[in-house]
Design an enzyme around this catalytic site. Sequence first.
Site, mmCIF file in Angstrom:
data_model
loop_
_atom_site.group_PDB
_atom_site.id
_atom_site.type_symbol
_atom_site.label_atom_id
_atom_site.label_comp_id
_atom_site.label_asym_id
_atom_site.label_seq_id
_atom_site.Cartn_x
_atom_site.Cartn_y
_atom_site.Cartn_z
ATOM 1 N N ARG A 28 88.910 -79.054 -3.674
ATOM 2 C CA ARG A 28 88.528 -78.095 -4.712
ATOM 3 C C ARG A 28 87.004 -78.140 -4.824
ATOM 4 N NH1 ARG A 28 88.413 -73.649 -7.777
ATOM 5 N NH2 ARG A 28 88.641 -73.976 -10.038
ATOM 6 N N GLY A 29 86.322 -77.080 -4.391
ATOM 7 C CA GLY A 29 84.880 -77.084 -4.263
ATOM 8 C C GLY A 29 84.144 -77.406 -5.550
ATOM 9 N N GLU A 30 84.583 -76.828 -6.646
ATOM 10 C CA GLU A 30 83.880 -77.025 -7.912
ATOM 11 C C GLU A 30 83.957 -78.476 -8.382
ATOM 12 O OE1 GLU A 30 85.370 -74.290 -10.749
ATOM 13 O OE2 GLU A 30 84.872 -72.506 -9.576
ATOM 14 N N ASP A 31 84.969 -79.209 -7.931
ATOM 15 C CA ASP A 31 85.162 -80.591 -8.385
ATOM 16 C C ASP A 31 84.332 -81.592 -7.577
ATOM 17 O OD1 ASP A 31 86.922 -79.574 -10.169
ATOM 18 O OD2 ASP A 31 88.732 -80.372 -9.222
ATOM 19 N N THR A 32 84.394 -81.496 -6.250
ATOM 20 C CA THR A 32 83.869 -82.599 -5.424
ATOM 21 C C THR A 32 82.968 -82.157 -4.288
ATOM 22 O OG1 THR A 32 85.789 -82.529 -3.954
ATOM 23 C CG2 THR A 32 85.962 -83.947 -5.894
ATOM 24 N N ARG A 33 82.636 -80.868 -4.193
ATOM 25 C CA ARG A 33 81.878 -80.394 -3.031
ATOM 26 C C ARG A 33 80.562 -81.156 -2.856
ATOM 27 N NH1 ARG A 33 81.988 -76.273 0.162
ATOM 28 N NH2 ARG A 33 83.550 -75.163 -1.065
ATOM 29 N N GLY A 61 89.928 -64.159 -3.525
ATOM 30 C CA GLY A 61 91.123 -63.351 -3.709
ATOM 31 C C GLY A 61 92.391 -64.095 -3.364
ATOM 32 N N GLU A 95 96.274 -73.064 0.942
ATOM 33 C CA GLU A 95 95.813 -73.877 2.067
ATOM 34 C C GLU A 95 96.748 -75.050 2.302
ATOM 35 O OE1 GLU A 95 91.322 -74.234 2.808
ATOM 36 O OE2 GLU A 95 91.881 -76.170 1.942
#
Length: 1138
Positions: A28-33, A61, A95
Amino acid sequence: MELVRAVAQTSSSNTSPHCRYHVFLSFRGEDTRKTFTDHLYTALVNAGFHTFRDDDELERGEDIKLELQKAIKHSRTFVIVFSKDYASSRWCLDELVLILERKRVSPDHVVLPVFYDVDPSHVRKQMGSLAKAFAKHQKTQPVQKVKAWKEALAEVADLAGMVLQNEVDGYESKFIKKIVKVIGDKLSRTPLSIGPNMIGMHYRVEMINLWLQDGSTDVGILVIYGMGGIGKTTIAKFAYNSNFKRFEGSSFLENIKEISQQPNGLAQIQTQLLYDILNGRKVKIHSVSAGITKIEDAISSKRVLLVLDDVDGMDQLEAVVRMKDRFYPGSKIIITTRRARLLKSHQVIKVPVETLHYNESLELFSWHAFGQDHPIEGYIEYSEKVVDHCGGLPLALKVLGSSLLGENIDVWKSALGKLEAFPNGEIINKLRVSYDSLQDDHDQKLFLHIACFFIGREKDYIVKILDGCGFYTIVGLQNLIDRCLVTIDECEKVWMHDMIRAMGREIVRLESEKPWKRSRVWQHKDSFNILTEKNGTEAIEGLVLDMHMLPTNSLINSNEIFLQTNAFARMHDLKLLHLSHVQLSGCYAEFCMGLRWLCWHQFPSDSIPTNFPLRNLIVLEMQYSGLRQVFEGTKCLPSLKILDLSHSHSLTTIDFSFCTNLEKLILVDCEILVDVNESIGNLERLVYLSMKDCKNLKMLPENICMLKSLETLIISGCTCLNEFLIEILREMESLKVLETEGIPITQLWRGRSSCILSSLPCSLVDLSVWGCNLSDDAFPWDFNNLSSLRRLNLGNNPICSLPNCVQGLTRLYKLSFSKCTRLKSLVGLPKVDVLDIEDCISLEKITYQSSPGYQTSWWGGNHNLVEWEYDYKLEPIGRVDVEMINLLGLCNLESMAPIRMHKPSWISEKDDWSPVQGLYEAGIFSTFLAGNDVPGRFSHKSRRSSISFTVPLLDHQIIQGLIIFAVYASSGSDFPYNPLTRFQGFHGHMITRVRNKSKGLNWYYMPSHYGIPGEGEDMIWLSLWNFQDEHLEGGDQVVVSVCMQPCFQVKELGIQLVLVEQVSHNMMSTTAHPCYPWDIGFIGQLLPNYLFNDEDTRDNEEEPLDDRAIGAITGSHHNLCCWDFLLFCYSVITRLCQ
């Protein structure tokens, strides 16, 4: 305790040729990117792993873009970083679903869940932050999609993963190092490199896959054995690649025999084994004994898959067996070897490797010769000749195919001519390894004798001859069988593969450039030249000459050529002589003194010269001879054991006083032989006597009863035999085989035909009374005197039903009724392994006393057979049980139009018009109706060839059946003969598959009878399937698919569940076969899934390996080459079901 004394280096590649990425990061990009995932990505890259991560931070989307789908498909390992808000991203969940789908279809792909700041139980049960995320999803997303996400989370949470809080006290840097190490361990265990074009590999490996996946805690050993070049190593590699990820450790050790013979070979093997099992950690080994201790420690701590390739010595395998108890429970050991008897059967599972079928051979050869799966135009004829020459041996197909790649047709013609004279050296050298490994020259010489002279001969025949030549043939043959150099078939005949024979003969050819200096001469041209030039030597031990086999351009007239007896004078060691159509002139006094085997077809003289030195002769064969008598005057052949004078049409009498030690006498088709000399009674050692088709034989001497050793008596076709005292037979206490075919029973025992069968000796195990004019009343009430019978042939007799006496023969192995044209029923058959009903044209019904189990049946011409218990029953629709008719919604039965029905080829070669029939088969009822007006109501319908549905949740009902209909029509396509496969396609076979995706169950069914629609007409296939309670349950996802050959097309498909109250479990109780769809184990798995076009089957992807196939009759298909295998499945499954 020298484990793996014969093991070789692994043949692993570091990356799969189909994978572009070592690692795919899902997060999840916003969490751990910018934090944990970034550090993990950097560590993976620094460790040398090609890692994929999506750098696009925007939400895109509903659909995952194509680039990510490709990245998932081409990645080896997936690291899923679960954070608190992971489930809030629809993108991440989609995914995850794709990643798990990829894992299911490819066991090589690894999924490693990493729980960064979330508890695994929350992921599994969607609790905590995940519960909040799914509350939102349920408001905005389709129900099925949300369900798929939940199932994916539950599945991934159950995988072995890594939890930050449980590892290294929560230190992220140490945690990342540990993740990198785990990834490194998993990637170090890569699939082995296997060449392309694995023709015929899938179903050959399937049984091994099932064994590897059986879930047993026992330590199992499986031996794959076969001749050199047959594909043992390839099969083992294929099975290894499909299963090694299921084990905690694995090692594939190749070329054990070769490596173990090198200096320090054992230590090298041990080092490689430890390196593999310990996932790349190198261990120093200072001595073999120290290596054994370290290996024991390694294999006792984890479940391992060990493959030992090309093992040759018994001591190597005994070491493995001794260490078996040290392996961790559930470990598996696979051994490939050229030796069939390395371990006793009770210690291991043995898997023999067979040669490729013709279609597979042609395809494999074509890939190497043309780069495609079939020959190019103009080369078909020559390709077929090469394939025939190879005999299905993959090594030969590959070598010869590669050698002819790109060559013109003249080179092909020349190469084929050369192959007939000189076998390919590369192939011979690889096959010769088995010959060179024989323990002594005794077995090597025995092998060469068989390769040159005795292929296709009976084992007992060969033993008698070669024992007389100083060999210990029985033990020698056993050693050759162990090395996969020869085989012995069910008729006790000795065979070897054509390439093995060519190897043996090439060894003899290389003894000398001059044929007369070789030990064995089998080429007719060489033999003729030696005899005409009289340059034979004492080196020659065996010689074959057939004058009719000389080259057609040699201008030799065999009828005019007389060779001289003195041409053999210098062949002092000649023991084996086979002549055909040869005429000799001269004195025989100094002819080869040491002959043990003389086979002289078309011997021209009316008697054997008395000065012919045959004192040491063991076998004398003079078929089609001009003999009127064997010898003029007296002669003694004390060593003679077998005498064969078959087809000697001038033979009038034989005095047996010259061969008192005779064991086998064959006088087939001696057409003017009228009686047998009483001296036959003195042959105390005679075991076998055949006078078959001696049509003028009238009497047998009474003292024939003195043949106390006689086990086989054949008088079939002796139609002039006036009287034969059956009482004499009772005194033959050793008689086991009696054949009286073609002799009317009253002719043997006038006026007492009804008692003759009850007067036979109780020692009989094989009785043939084929064509003896036996009617029903000729049989006694029981066969108490014949309780030991194993084979009984009642064929070509005017019987109408199964004789009562046969029902009590509980030891029968084979029962034959072939050509009993009046036979109408076989009710109450005893259990037999082989049943022959060929050309029983009046036969209508077969039933058994009990389930016959696996049974081989010979059939054909059974046009009226409508009921075969445990197989099928066919009856007019008007006679079908009312309950069945009502379930299917059928009505107006009397007005149903006749249809054209296809029947199995063994019933009818043509399609017949008939009234509508009901077919009971494998727990399934089917019927075929003209038109497209489908009776009954159906909950699901489709214009496609498959339907997917979810079984509804039920409170007080259970599912006991499924009604399926398919409307189909002719597609206008033909199914012509294919010259490349030599196979004539079948007309309109069809197959239905019911797949329970939730339970991983598959059922397959192909009806043996089916309707054929006319041009422009439709046909309805209506079937009712009976299921056990647990097969279909509420919530199960089910796919029903129908596939037909190109000549038919499905126009509509529908299903309807059959529900019953829980108190009632007797649905379809009146069916002919109250059973469930057949439980065939792995057979259904072997059916190619690309036959079915259901929406959940993707291109180039296989079914999960652990799916279980519950039922099958085989199926229809879009690929001609698979039909041979499907038909094989049909025959196997049909009998397994019983």
